[in-house]
Design a protein around this motif. Structure first.
Motif, PDB file in Angstrom:
ATOM      1  N   SER A   1       4.568   5.447  -1.652  1.00 49.48           N
ATOM      2  CA  SER A   1       5.200   4.674  -0.573  1.00 49.48           C
ATOM      3  C   SER A   1       4.319   3.498  -0.164  1.00 49.48           C
ATOM      4  O   SER A   1       4.812   2.384   0.054  1.00 49.48           O
ATOM      5  N   ALA A   2       3.001   3.749  -0.071  1.00 49.30           N
ATOM      6  CA  ALA A   2       2.069   2.676   0.264  1.00 49.30           C
ATOM      7  C   ALA A   2       2.065   1.620  -0.830  1.00 49.30           C
ATOM      8  O   ALA A   2       1.986   0.413  -0.557  1.00 49.30           O
ATOM      9  N   GLY A   3       2.177   2.062  -2.093  1.00 45.84           N
ATOM     10  CA  GLY A   3       2.212   1.124  -3.207  1.00 45.84           C
ATOM     11  C   GLY A   3       3.429   0.214  -3.158  1.00 45.84           C
ATOM     12  O   GLY A   3       3.329  -0.987  -3.424  1.00 45.84           O
ATOM     13  N   GLN A   4       4.571   0.783  -2.803  1.00 41.37           N
ATOM     14  CA  GLN A   4       5.781  -0.032  -2.673  1.00 41.37           C
ATOM     15  C   GLN A   4       5.617  -1.086  -1.589  1.00 41.37           C
ATOM     16  O   GLN A   4       6.056  -2.240  -1.760  1.00 41.37           O
ATOM     17  N   ALA A   5       4.975  -0.709  -0.484  1.00 40.43           N
ATOM     18  CA  ALA A   5       4.730  -1.672   0.597  1.00 40.43           C
ATOM     19  C   ALA A   5       3.794  -2.784   0.119  1.00 40.43           C
ATOM     20  O   ALA A   5       4.007  -3.962   0.436  1.00 40.43           O
ATOM     21  N   ASN A   6       2.769  -2.422  -0.647  1.00 45.60           N
ATOM     22  CA  ASN A   6       1.841  -3.422  -1.182  1.00 45.60           C
ATOM     23  C   ASN A   6       2.554  -4.387  -2.125  1.00 45.60           C
ATOM     24  O   ASN A   6       2.305  -5.596  -2.110  1.00 45.60           O
ATOM     25  N   TYR A   7       3.433  -3.852  -2.957  1.00 47.73           N
ATOM     26  CA  TYR A   7       4.160  -4.696  -3.909  1.00 47.73           C
ATOM     27  C   TYR A   7       5.127  -5.631  -3.183  1.00 47.73           C
ATOM     28  O   TYR A   7       5.314  -6.781  -3.574  1.00 47.73           O
ATOM     29  N   SER A   8       5.738  -5.114  -2.121  1.00 45.82           N
ATOM     30  CA  SER A   8       6.642  -5.956  -1.330  1.00 45.82           C
ATOM     31  C   SER A   8       5.880  -7.110  -0.691  1.00 45.82           C
ATOM     32  O   SER A   8       6.343  -8.259  -0.699  1.00 45.82           O
ATOM     33  N   ALA A   9       4.679  -6.803  -0.157  1.00 51.48           N
ATOM     34  CA  ALA A   9       3.855  -7.855   0.443  1.00 51.48           C
ATOM     35  C   ALA A   9       3.411  -8.857  -0.612  1.00 51.48           C
ATOM     36  O   ALA A   9       3.418 -10.073  -0.380  1.00 51.48           O
ATOM     37  N   GLY A  10       3.034  -8.357  -1.799  1.00 53.83           N
ATOM     38  CA  GLY A  10       2.605  -9.241  -2.878  1.00 53.83           C
ATOM     39  C   GLY A  10       3.725 -10.135  -3.358  1.00 53.83           C
ATOM     40  O   GLY A  10       3.525 -11.323  -3.625  1.00 53.83           O
ATOM     41  N   SER A  11       4.924  -9.560  -3.444  1.00 53.75           N
ATOM     42  CA  SER A  11       6.086 -10.349  -3.877  1.00 53.75           C
ATOM     43  C   SER A  11       6.413 -11.448  -2.867  1.00 53.75           C
ATOM     44  O   SER A  11       6.680 -12.596  -3.236  1.00 53.75           O
ATOM     45  N   SER A  12       6.368 -11.109  -1.581  1.00 47.71           N
ATOM     46  CA  SER A  12       6.691 -12.084  -0.532  1.00 47.71           C
ATOM     47  C   SER A  12       5.674 -13.214  -0.466  1.00 47.71           C
ATOM     48  O   SER A  12       6.017 -14.346  -0.096  1.00 47.71           O
ATOM     49  N   ALA A  13       4.420 -12.908  -0.846  1.00 51.26           N
ATOM     50  CA  ALA A  13       3.353 -13.908  -0.747  1.00 51.26           C
ATOM     51  C   ALA A  13       3.197 -14.756  -2.008  1.00 51.26           C
ATOM     52  O   ALA A  13       2.435 -15.720  -2.003  1.00 51.26           O
ATOM     53  N   SER A  14       3.920 -14.408  -3.077  1.00 48.25           N
ATOM     54  CA  SER A  14       3.759 -15.115  -4.356  1.00 48.25           C
ATOM     55  C   SER A  14       4.785 -16.234  -4.494  1.00 48.25           C
ATOM     56  O   SER A  14       5.900 -16.138  -3.973  1.00 48.25           O
ATOM     57  N   PHE A  15       4.407 -17.268  -5.230  1.00 44.04           N
ATOM     58  CA  PHE A  15       5.284 -18.424  -5.430  1.00 44.04           C
ATOM     59  C   PHE A  15       5.800 -18.520  -6.865  1.00 44.04           C
ATOM     60  O   PHE A  15       6.817 -19.156  -7.108  1.00 44.04           O
ATOM     61  N   ARG A  16       5.096 -17.895  -7.804  1.00 41.31           N
ATOM     62  CA  ARG A  16       5.544 -17.925  -9.195  1.00 41.31           C
ATOM     63  C   ARG A  16       6.594 -16.848  -9.410  1.00 41.31           C
ATOM     64  O   ARG A  16       6.377 -15.682  -9.092  1.00 41.31           O
TER      65      ARG A  16
END
Length: 328
Positions: free
Chosen positions: A268-283
């Motif tokens: 669950s924590a990993g999914q939250a991290n991936y969501s944050a990473g996706s939102s912060a990425s531009f590529r």
């Protein structure tokens, strides 16, 4: 003046705090029995004290409000006489990880809360967790086991994006520092996941649990390679520990219930991290990778949840009454 009754948000948050901290207690008690380095031992003792206090206060607030006391985890979920399974450096890395998660979770829980005593409790827990996190990082640095993020050269002046090619998945530009930050942190979390799956898989006696953990290890390695390769495309090579982090012991340490609960919690924590990473990425290629890999984690977490339900290990949080059933 009488206290306000706990809201649904507060009930759910306190229940989660108790169950998760009672689980972490058992891991830390085992770490304390097997740690060798005195500085690392000090960090574990501080972490355990915070975790015990947090679980105790969460349970008190629930019971005083009339909610059923959650069972959580106890000494039956760990064998403190088992040989050393994880290295001291892994213990620090694990505590760093739960420390970061604790700061984020406590902050979110505080935002959910209304009653003053609950807010005071969460504010104090957050302060303690921040101090613990700093203690853990300082110790890791002093012992030369902290895994630092990559260092990069940056442009001398601020710039603005020129055109849509900045987001293109085809003509890939070099990574910006925000993207690097999230990619690197997800490299670290997948290293932790891989090592936990390795240690748990070689010590559990259940073929079913072993199979689940082998799948988790495979997923962690796949995700680790995906993020590492994305960094390497921009000539960024994340420094990683050379330590194996896991001993060769095959003696069971933790209950299968605790193992599966921890893996679903980390998923669950990993999914939250991936969501944050996706939102912060531009590529767009990076965004797509996060979304694709998040779906894989979600399915793995569901498999863990199914295992807990099948074996009668899943404790229910307090829930609202079923009005349709009452009407019948």
């Amino acid at each position: 003046m009488d206290k306000l009754p706990l809201t649904a948000n507060e009930l759910g948050m306190l229940w989660t705090q108790y169950v998760q901290n009672s689980m972490v207690d058992q891991i830390l008690r085992y770490f304390l029995e097997t740690v060798e380095n005195e500085k690392t031992k000090s960090v574990i003792e501080e972490t355990l004290a915070i975790s015990i206090d947090t679980a105790k206060e969460s349970k008190r607030l629930l019971v005083e409000d009339g909610a059923p006391a959650p069972k959580g985890f106890n000494e039956q979920d760990v064998d403190l006489n088992s040989p050393k399974l994880f290295t001291d450096s892994f213990m620090l890395t694990f505590i760093e990880h739960i420390g970061k998660a604790g700061v984020a979770t406590n902050g979110l829980s505080l935002g959910f809360s209304v009653r003053k005593d609950v807010r005071d409790f969460l504010s104090e827990t957050t302060r303690k967790t921040i101090d613990l996190f700093n203690h853990c990082i300082d110790t890791s640095l002093s012992e030369d086991v902290y895994i630092r993020a990559p260092q990069v050269d940056v442009q001398s002046e601020a710039e603005y994006v020129q055109g849509k090619k900045y987001s293109s998945p085809f003509k890939k530009r070099s990574l910006n520092t925000v993207e690097i930050s999230h990619l690197f942190e997800n490299v670290k979390t997948n290293v932790i996941g891989e090592k936990l799956c390795t240690g748990f898989a070689q010590t559990t006696k259940s073929p079913e649990i072993k199979s689940y953990l082998k799948k988790g290890k495979k997923i962690s390695k796949k995700h680790l390679n995906t993020f590492t390769n994305t960094l390497k495309e921009s000539d960024i090579y994340p420094p990683m520990s050379s330590s194996s982090m896991v001993s060769t012991s095959t003696t069971p340490v933790f209950s299968n219930r605790l193992i599966i609960f921890l893996m679903t919690m980390l998923s669950s924590a990993g999914q939250a991290n991936y969501s944050a990473g996706s939102s912060a990425s531009f590529r767009y290629d990076i965004i797509f990778n996060y979304q694709k890999l998040s779906a894989e984690i979600s399915l793995f977490a569901k498999d863990g949840l199914d295992l807990m339900i099948k074996n009668g290990w899943l404790e229910e949080p307090s829930q609202a009454p079923d009005r349709s059933d009452l009407i019948k």
